[in-house]
Design a protein around this motif. Structure first.
Motif, short mmCIF file in Angstrom:
data_model
loop_
_atom_site.label_atom_id
_atom_site.label_comp_id
_atom_site.label_asym_id
_atom_site.label_seq_id
_atom_site.Cartn_x
_atom_site.Cartn_y
_atom_site.Cartn_z
N CYS A 1 0.84 -1.19 0.00
CA CYS A 1 0.00 0.00 0.00
C CYS A 1 0.87 1.24 0.00
O CYS A 1 1.90 1.29 0.68
CB CYS A 1 -0.89 0.04 1.25
SG CYS A 1 -2.29 -1.05 1.19
N TYR A 2 0.43 2.24 -0.75
CA TYR A 2 1.08 3.55 -0.77
C TYR A 2 0.01 4.59 -0.47
O TYR A 2 -1.11 4.49 -0.98
CB TYR A 2 1.70 3.84 -2.13
CG TYR A 2 2.75 2.85 -2.54
CD1 TYR A 2 4.00 2.85 -1.94
CD2 TYR A 2 2.50 1.91 -3.53
CE1 TYR A 2 4.97 1.93 -2.32
CE2 TYR A 2 3.46 1.00 -3.92
CZ TYR A 2 4.69 1.01 -3.31
OH TYR A 2 5.66 0.11 -3.68
N PRO A 3 0.34 5.62 0.30
CA PRO A 3 -0.64 6.68 0.55
C PRO A 3 -1.07 7.35 -0.76
O PRO A 3 -0.26 7.55 -1.66
CB PRO A 3 0.13 7.68 1.42
CG PRO A 3 1.24 6.89 2.03
CD PRO A 3 1.60 5.85 1.00
N VAL A 4 -2.36 7.68 -0.86
CA VAL A 4 -2.88 8.41 -2.01
C VAL A 4 -2.60 9.89 -1.77
O VAL A 4 -2.92 10.43 -0.71
CB VAL A 4 -4.39 8.15 -2.20
CG1 VAL A 4 -4.96 9.03 -3.30
CG2 VAL A 4 -4.65 6.68 -2.52
N CYS B 1 1.60 8.20 -3.66
CA CYS B 1 2.76 9.04 -3.37
C CYS B 1 3.97 8.71 -4.23
O CYS B 1 4.93 9.48 -4.25
CB CYS B 1 3.12 8.96 -1.90
SG CYS B 1 3.73 7.35 -1.39
N VAL B 2 3.95 7.59 -4.96
CA VAL B 2 5.06 7.27 -5.86
C VAL B 2 4.66 7.50 -7.32
O VAL B 2 5.38 7.10 -8.23
CB VAL B 2 5.61 5.84 -5.64
CG1 VAL B 2 6.26 5.73 -4.28
CG2 VAL B 2 4.55 4.79 -5.82
N GLY B 3 3.52 8.14 -7.55
CA GLY B 3 3.11 8.53 -8.89
C GLY B 3 2.38 7.48 -9.69
O GLY B 3 2.25 7.61 -10.90
N TRP C 1 -1.10 5.16 -10.69
CA TRP C 1 -2.55 5.13 -10.63
C TRP C 1 -3.03 4.02 -11.55
O TRP C 1 -2.32 3.61 -12.47
CB TRP C 1 -3.16 6.47 -11.01
CG TRP C 1 -2.98 6.88 -12.44
CD1 TRP C 1 -3.80 6.59 -13.49
CD2 TRP C 1 -1.90 7.63 -12.98
NE1 TRP C 1 -3.31 7.12 -14.64
CE2 TRP C 1 -2.14 7.77 -14.37
CE3 TRP C 1 -0.76 8.21 -12.45
CZ2 TRP C 1 -1.29 8.45 -15.21
CZ3 TRP C 1 0.10 8.90 -13.28
CH2 TRP C 1 -0.17 9.02 -14.64
N PRO C 2 -4.22 3.48 -11.28
CA PRO C 2 -4.73 2.39 -12.12
C PRO C 2 -4.80 2.81 -13.58
O PRO C 2 -5.32 3.88 -13.90
CB PRO C 2 -6.13 2.13 -11.56
CG PRO C 2 -6.08 2.65 -10.17
CD PRO C 2 -5.13 3.82 -10.20
N GLY C 3 -4.21 2.01 -14.45
CA GLY C 3 -4.26 2.29 -15.88
C GLY C 3 -3.07 3.06 -16.42
O GLY C 3 -2.96 3.24 -17.62
N ALA C 4 -2.17 3.52 -15.55
CA ALA C 4 -1.00 4.27 -16.03
C ALA C 4 -0.03 3.33 -16.74
O ALA C 4 0.16 2.19 -16.32
CB ALA C 4 -0.30 4.96 -14.87
N ASP C 5 0.59 3.81 -17.81
CA ASP C 5 1.52 2.99 -18.58
C ASP C 5 2.84 2.75 -17.86
O ASP C 5 3.51 1.76 -18.12
CB ASP C 5 1.82 3.66 -19.93
CG ASP C 5 0.60 3.66 -20.83
OD1 ASP C 5 -0.27 2.79 -20.67
OD2 ASP C 5 0.53 4.56 -21.69
N ASP C 6 3.22 3.65 -16.96
CA ASP C 6 4.54 3.53 -16.33
C ASP C 6 4.48 3.17 -14.85
O ASP C 6 5.35 3.54 -14.08
CB ASP C 6 5.34 4.81 -16.53
CG ASP C 6 4.68 6.04 -15.92
OD1 ASP C 6 3.50 5.94 -15.51
OD2 ASP C 6 5.33 7.08 -15.85
N ASN C 7 3.46 2.40 -14.45
CA ASN C 7 3.40 1.90 -13.07
C ASN C 7 4.55 0.93 -12.81
O ASN C 7 5.16 0.41 -13.74
CB ASN C 7 2.07 1.20 -12.79
CG ASN C 7 0.93 2.18 -12.63
OD1 ASN C 7 1.14 3.34 -12.37
ND2 ASN C 7 -0.28 1.69 -12.82
N THR D 1 11.47 10.19 -10.89
CA THR D 1 12.21 11.34 -11.41
C THR D 1 12.02 11.51 -12.90
O THR D 1 12.61 12.38 -13.50
CB THR D 1 13.72 11.19 -11.12
OG1 THR D 1 14.18 9.99 -11.74
CG2 THR D 1 13.99 11.16 -9.63
N ASP D 2 11.19 10.66 -13.52
CA ASP D 2 11.05 10.70 -14.97
C ASP D 2 9.86 11.52 -15.45
O ASP D 2 9.68 11.70 -16.64
CB ASP D 2 10.96 9.28 -15.54
CG ASP D 2 9.80 8.49 -14.97
OD1 ASP D 2 9.18 8.94 -13.99
OD2 ASP D 2 9.52 7.40 -15.50
N GLY D 3 9.07 12.05 -14.55
CA GLY D 3 7.89 12.81 -14.96
C GLY D 3 8.14 14.29 -15.01
O GLY D 3 9.24 14.77 -14.72
#
Length: 104
Positions: free
Chosen positions: A27-30, A51-53, A55-61, A93-95
């Motif tokens: 789990c990570y804090p939202v 908190c690590v950037g 979200w469901p559906g993101a390509d770079d999870n 750091t890539d965003g």
């Protein structure tokens, strides 16, 4: 393609749970909630960005992680037992980077 309609900060206590293996979750804090809308306006959904950037559906999870659900723990009850404190994890750091506003 979806567009962001609104962003609001998440209240303390919200977590996103990810399955890393059949026996392991994390789990990570939202950090915030985003209201997304289809480009044609046909549908909307709310996603929580942790908190690590992620979200469901993101390509770079994180590789291998599958979103399970959002959960809420009252701040006085503590974090879920599978929560990873953000201080032990390197933030992405890539965003894109936000720049501070300066007065003219």
């Amino acid at each position: 393609m979806k567009r962001i309609v609104e962003i609001v900060p998440a209240r303390p206590g919200w977590y996103a749970r990810w399955r890393l293996s059949p026996e392991d979750t994390r789990c990570y804090p939202v950090s915030l909630w985003a209201l997304l809308e289809e480009a044609d306006g046909s549908g909307r959904e709310v996603v929580g960005v942790d908190c690590v950037g992620q979200w469901p559906g993101a390509d770079d999870n994180e590789a291998g992680g599958v979103f399970v659900r959002y959960l809420f723990h009252t701040p006085d009850s503590g974090a879920p037992e599978d929560a990873e404190p953000p201080s032990t994890r390197q933030l992405r750091t890539d965003g894109p980077r936000l720049q501070p506003l300066t007065a003219p």
